[in-house]
Design a protein around this motif. Sequence first.
Motif, PDB file in Angstrom:
ATOM      1  N   CYS A   1      -5.558   5.857   8.292  1.00  0.00           N
ATOM      2  CA  CYS A   1      -6.115   5.273   7.067  1.00  0.00           C
ATOM      3  C   CYS A   1      -7.516   5.841   6.862  1.00  0.00           C
TER       4      CYS A   1
ATOM      5  N   ASN B   1      -3.928   8.174   1.351  1.00  0.00           N
ATOM      6  CA  ASN B   1      -4.299   6.774   1.405  1.00  0.00           C
ATOM      7  C   ASN B   1      -3.912   6.243   2.779  1.00  0.00           C
ATOM      8  N   LEU B   2      -2.614   6.270   3.058  1.00  0.00           N
ATOM      9  CA  LEU B   2      -2.104   5.878   4.365  1.00  0.00           C
ATOM     10  C   LEU B   2      -1.114   6.952   4.777  1.00  0.00           C
TER      11      LEU B   2
ATOM     12  N   SER C   1       2.221   4.879   0.690  1.00  0.00           N
ATOM     13  CA  SER C   1       2.162   5.708   1.888  1.00  0.00           C
ATOM     14  C   SER C   1       2.520   7.135   1.526  1.00  0.00           C
TER      15      SER C   1
ATOM     16  N   LEU D   1       0.847  -1.192   0.000  1.00  0.00           N
ATOM     17  CA  LEU D   1       0.000   0.000   0.000  1.00  0.00           C
ATOM     18  C   LEU D   1       0.878   1.235   0.000  1.00  0.00           C
TER      19      LEU D   1
ATOM     20  N   THR E   1      -0.628   6.181  12.464  1.00  0.00           N
ATOM     21  CA  THR E   1      -0.857   5.882  11.056  1.00  0.00           C
ATOM     22  C   THR E   1      -2.348   6.045  10.804  1.00  0.00           C
TER      23      THR E   1
ATOM     24  N   GLU F   1      -9.672   5.440   4.318  1.00  0.00           N
ATOM     25  CA  GLU F   1     -10.689   4.519   3.821  1.00  0.00           C
ATOM     26  C   GLU F   1     -11.322   3.704   4.942  1.00  0.00           C
ATOM     27  N   GLN F   2     -10.491   3.259   5.901  1.00  0.00           N
ATOM     28  CA  GLN F   2     -10.998   2.443   7.003  1.00  0.00           C
ATOM     29  C   GLN F   2     -11.454   3.278   8.189  1.00  0.00           C
TER      30      GLN F   2
ATOM     31  N   SER G   1     -12.946  11.584  10.350  1.00  0.00           N
ATOM     32  CA  SER G   1     -11.990  11.203   9.310  1.00  0.00           C
ATOM     33  C   SER G   1     -11.830  12.315   8.280  1.00  0.00           C
TER      34      SER G   1
END
Length: 291
Positions: A195, A185-186, A175, A173, A193, A197-198, A215
Amino acid sequence: MRSVILTVLLLSVIGLPGYSYGGKVLVTMRKIGHEVLLSSGDSTSWVSPIEELDDRTFLIRFQHPFAFQPASLVEIIHRHLQEKQGGLDYLVEVREEKLNTVAYSYEVHHPLNRKEIACLTRKPPRGAYTIKIQFAQPPVQTASVDHTVWLTGLLLTVLLMGIGWRLVYRKPLTSTPVGQAAPLNLVHLGPFTFCLEQQILRLGADRIELSAKESKLLKVFATSPNAVIDRDRLMEQVWGEEGVIVGRSLDVFVSRLRKKLQPAPMVRIVNSHGRGYKLEIDSPKGPGQED
């Protein structure tokens, strides 16, 4: 193996019967709030930005206290939800925020039976109410497949095929280092860290869950670390799609985000008086550096 993965991804997209209208649920909730205020004789105060507590729970907040008639409330909510969400069962709670109590609640199992709902003719006193609506399952509205949906499915197929290709070759993935303006993305924020998307923050082995709004807010901060970001920009990027923006919501979500960043004191959100907020990230001290 590669062809099997791509075939499964292709079939999963072609089999889609329609698509989700998640954003329209927020519009429906706002219409409910608007009509509830009108029924109480209030045509001027604001309905605050709708809060999506999870994928099936929504909270409607109001600018000022108001009074409501249970029978009218039941009719307004059911009319809008019946029109947009069909046969979903749902639970309604009217909470008195200052007293932290539930002033009125009821549950609907389709079809609606008003005889099963208590206190329809009673009138609760005027109060600082919020309305929480929780569906038995995530609200989704589907549309029949037409050329637009077919084209959307085709584009998704291409996208998923690319993802499947990456999975086959096990590419890591990507970064995005802090300070770069590349798509998030990350992202590494000090020891965290993030994320998007999550909707999670990771700190070592710990996993910190974020809400959708938290988020979005952290994403804006992460694009410009250690720089003051104007309140208007923050509100526009997080709440702009909802139409009505209330400054108090920004302060509430900044406060929530601060609490989730507390495990790492070197990452913090600070207030710039009269301007906005800044995400400060302390650089790690190298060998020989003094405090």
